[in-house]
Write a protein that holds these residues in place. Structure first.
Motif, PDB file in Angstrom:
ATOM      1  N   SER A  72       0.853  -1.186   0.000  1.00  0.00           N
ATOM      2  CA  SER A  72       0.000   0.000   0.000  1.00  0.00           C
ATOM      3  C   SER A  72       0.893   1.243   0.000  1.00  0.00           C
ATOM      4  CB  SER A  72      -0.924  -0.017   1.215  1.00  0.00           C
ATOM      5  OG  SER A  72      -0.174  -0.034   2.410  1.00  0.00           O
ATOM      6  N   PRO A  73       0.366   2.426  -0.363  1.00  0.00           N
ATOM      7  CA  PRO A  73       1.210   3.626  -0.546  1.00  0.00           C
ATOM      8  C   PRO A  73       2.091   3.968   0.647  1.00  0.00           C
ATOM      9  CG  PRO A  73      -0.971   4.028  -1.416  1.00  0.00           C
ATOM     10  CD  PRO A  73      -1.035   2.703  -0.746  1.00  0.00           C
ATOM     11  N   ASP A 110      -2.968   8.755   1.150  1.00  0.00           N
ATOM     12  CA  ASP A 110      -2.904   8.744   2.617  1.00  0.00           C
ATOM     13  C   ASP A 110      -3.530   7.483   3.217  1.00  0.00           C
ATOM     14  OD1 ASP A 110      -5.539   9.183   2.040  1.00  0.00           O
ATOM     15  OD2 ASP A 110      -5.693  11.110   3.073  1.00  0.00           O
ATOM     16  N   GLU A 111      -3.983   6.555   2.348  1.00  0.00           N
ATOM     17  CA  GLU A 111      -4.597   5.282   2.746  1.00  0.00           C
ATOM     18  C   GLU A 111      -5.909   5.470   3.517  1.00  0.00           C
ATOM     19  OE1 GLU A 111      -1.825   2.746   4.771  1.00  0.00           O
ATOM     20  OE2 GLU A 111      -0.461   2.613   3.052  1.00  0.00           O
ATOM     21  N   GLY A 123      -9.957   2.618   5.022  1.00  0.00           N
ATOM     22  CA  GLY A 123      -8.557   2.231   4.863  1.00  0.00           C
ATOM     23  C   GLY A 123      -7.845   1.950   6.169  1.00  0.00           C
ATOM     24  N   ALA A 124      -8.369   2.467   7.270  1.00  0.00           N
ATOM     25  CA  ALA A 124      -7.733   2.253   8.574  1.00  0.00           C
ATOM     26  C   ALA A 124      -8.266   1.025   9.290  1.00  0.00           C
ATOM     27  CB  ALA A 124      -7.920   3.487   9.454  1.00  0.00           C
ATOM     28  N   ASP A 125      -9.461   0.519   8.872  1.00  0.00           N
ATOM     29  CA  ASP A 125     -10.069  -0.604   9.595  1.00  0.00           C
ATOM     30  C   ASP A 125     -10.901  -1.451   8.632  1.00  0.00           C
ATOM     31  OD1 ASP A 125     -11.121  -2.367  11.376  1.00  0.00           O
ATOM     32  OD2 ASP A 125     -12.189  -0.889  12.593  1.00  0.00           O
ATOM     33  N   PHE A 126     -10.294  -2.506   8.105  1.00  0.00           N
ATOM     34  CA  PHE A 126     -10.984  -3.376   7.155  1.00  0.00           C
ATOM     35  C   PHE A 126     -11.963  -4.328   7.848  1.00  0.00           C
ATOM     36  CE2 PHE A 126      -7.877  -1.798   4.236  1.00  0.00           C
ATOM     37  CZ  PHE A 126      -8.441  -1.959   2.984  1.00  0.00           C
ATOM     38  N   GLY A 180      -8.221  11.393  -1.635  1.00  0.00           N
ATOM     39  CA  GLY A 180      -8.993  10.331  -2.300  1.00  0.00           C
ATOM     40  C   GLY A 180     -10.469  10.683  -2.347  1.00  0.00           C
ATOM     41  N   SER A 181     -10.768  11.792  -3.008  1.00  0.00           N
ATOM     42  CA  SER A 181     -12.133  12.329  -2.981  1.00  0.00           C
ATOM     43  C   SER A 181     -12.998  11.863  -4.136  1.00  0.00           C
ATOM     44  CB  SER A 181     -12.077  13.865  -2.980  1.00  0.00           C
ATOM     45  OG  SER A 181     -11.346  14.324  -4.109  1.00  0.00           O
ATOM     46  N   HIS A 182     -12.368  11.406  -5.234  1.00  0.00           N
ATOM     47  CA  HIS A 182     -13.124  11.018  -6.424  1.00  0.00           C
ATOM     48  C   HIS A 182     -12.574   9.717  -7.005  1.00  0.00           C
ATOM     49  CE1 HIS A 182     -14.132  15.291  -6.106  1.00  0.00           C
ATOM     50  NE2 HIS A 182     -15.206  15.020  -6.816  1.00  0.00           N
TER      51      HIS A 182
END
Length: 516
Positions: free
Chosen positions: A88-89, A140-141, A157-160, A183-185
């Motif tokens: 991941s980034p 920013d995940e 992204g912080a809690d799958f 990650g808005s769009h």
């Protein structure tokens, strides 16, 4: 030198048949890079987008994660017979893909690098460049998503463990591209089907605004599409390509560059002023302008602003590649692959060309994170001979060159450009470094002169080859010169001079015999 000493370090990853090693980034002491990490056996290696971690594929079932602060192995994953792996980034998650025989077997696994445990699993029938990585992240995940049949699924992204947070239904969706920061769009591509044209659509990622796209562009004759977001998530470039050119002008099909904005202010074609394919397009780091190389050879290069207005024409030449400097002011246009390797370096703020040079047979190319250097590499398996690395100054003068029997990869370690000084300071720093470096390397200025077309030629007469003359014309010119008492020695070949001297000696000999 003070500006260099206080700058953050960046490294170069070099991978060959024995594995990968890490060099200290430029400038090098005494003209040679230092080894930061000795060779580690592996099949593949890649940095995370932020340069914090390194993924190393050691075998068909072993993946190691290294911390890039210490270059120590921090986690080892055993994944039998996996086919692909990706970070991941920010290096928080490892994603792996295994070949699966049944839908019951969940073959795509997202692992937490901190705990070493899987946090999400799913089944995916096959893997292509379009569908891998299966789970996409913003830079920013904070936002994560995946493409499923006729829909896009969103995660926290912080809690799958929360599972699927939201679903966006898009019938026929074949490719997606999540905007990076923020990650808005999300951009989606739906191919042509049953007479309905293909389309690229932009949707917001919020829960309440996903019923209708904020921008849409339709087109026929589309075989594939490349989607590219700018920084800031305000504009999307969609390069649409078809396998067949109905005008019969190009064997390779035709391509059109579309531009869409999230505020709906622009939906249409980028106004390119020359017929032919689009070879490359790239956003600047700031996301306020983009550059395009396009048209039949010699290709044309143009810089546009985010309203699609031309800002700067970079001329024409054998080009098919464009690379923005991380600081956004400098630009390199080049011709790699089946082209001879010409490179031109531009200062887009001052609108001047800084220099030109060549890097023949280059396969990969990229600017250093600080914007001082440009590295090209000739790698296998694309090319099996003349493998090597070349590093150039920002103006095209050659700084470093090293050849290898076999080279598979050469990458800069990613570092945020914000950690480095402004480009004006970098240029002053490079100008001062260039003098000291050439003295240290003992190469003088020969290497830079040989690699840079802007440098004056050492021997102007040797640069221009003589025009071809058939033998009868040479003999006629010789006879005319003798008739008018002129000398043609400078323009005659060695054999012609030799034969002439022989004839003169024979004449002298006959004259002496007659006199006796």
């Amino acid at each position: 030198m003070a500006a260099t000493e206080c700058s953050p370090a960046f490294d170069i990853l070099v991978r060959g048949p024995e594995g990968f090693s890490l060099w200290n980034g430029a400038p090098f002491n005494n003209g040679q890079p230092g080894i930061k990490l000795e060779t580690v056996a592996c099949k593949n290696a890649k940095f995370s987008d932020d340069g914090s971690r390194l993924i190393v594929t050691k075998s068909d079932s072993t993946v190691s994660i290294y911390d890039c602060g210490t270059y120590k192995e921090i986690k080892l994953f055993e994944v039998p017979n996996f086919l692909a792996a990706a970070l991941s980034p920010r290096g928080t998650y490892l994603q792996t893909f295994q070949k699966s025989s049944t839908p019951q077997e969940k073959n795509v696994v997202l692992w937490s690098i901190e705990t070493g445990e899987p946090v999400y699993q799913q089944f995916q029938k096959s893997m292509t460049k379009t569908t891998w990585p299966s789970i996409r992240f913003s830079s920013d995940e904070a936002v994560a998503c995946r493409m499923a049949t006729n829909e896009i699924q969103f995660f926290d992204g912080a809690d799958f463990s929360k599972g699927i947070m939201n679903r966006l239904r898009v019938p026929g969706v074949a490719a997606i591209e999540l905007s990076k920061e923020p990650g808005s769009h999300i951009a989606v591509y739906v191919p042509e089907s049953k007479g309905v044209p293909a389309s690229v659509q932009i949707y917001p990622c919020g829960k309440d605004l996903q019923s209708q796209p904020v921008a849409r562009r339709s087109f026929f004759r589309c075989s594939s599409v490349q989607l590219s977001w700018n920084s800031g998530s305000t504009g999307l470039l969609a390069l649409v390509q078809s396998d067949v050119d109905k005008t019969n002008q190009s064997y390779y099909g035709e391509s059109k560059l579309n531009y869409l904005t999230t505020d709906g202010s622009h939906e249409g074609l980028v106004p390119l002023r020359k017929e032919g394919p689009v070879h490359d397009v790239q956003w600047s780091l700031a996301g306020s302008e983009f550059a395009v190389v396009y048209g039949f050879m010699p290709a044309r290069a143009t810089v546009f602003d985010k309203k699609c207005n031309p800002l700067l024409e970079l001329g024409e030449g054998p080009y098919n590649t464009i690379r923005w400097n991380p600081k956004g002011r400098l630009l390199c246009i080049a011709g790699f692959g089946n082209l001879p390797g010409d490179m031109a370096f531009w200062d887009c703020t001052e609108k001047i060309q800084l220099g030109t040079t060549k890097a023949e047979l280059s396969v990969t190319s990229e600017w250093s994170p600080d914007g001082r250097y440009f590295m090209t590499a000739t790698t296998a398996p694309r090319l099996q001979v003349d493998n090597g690395i070349k590093i150039f100054h920002y103006n095209g003068s050659l700084y470093f060159k090293k050849m290898f029997d076999k080279l598979y990869q050469a990458d800069w370690k990613p570092v945020s450009p914000d950690r480095f000084g402004e480009i004006s300071e970098l240029i002053k720093s490079v100008d001062s470094l260039k003098v000291t470096d050439t003295k240290q390397q003992g190469q003088g200025s020969k290497s830079s002169k040989a690699s840079t077309k802007t440098a004056p030629p050492a021997n102007p007469l040797a640069q221009k080859p003589a025009a071809y003359r058939p033998p009868h014309a040479k003999q006629a010119a010789l006879a005319q010169a003798e008739l008018f008492g002129e000398s043609l020695k400078e323009g005659m070949s060695k054999n012609a001079l030799k034969n002439k001297k022989k004839r003169e000696k024979q004449k002298e000999k006959k004259a002496a015999e007659g006199a006796s």
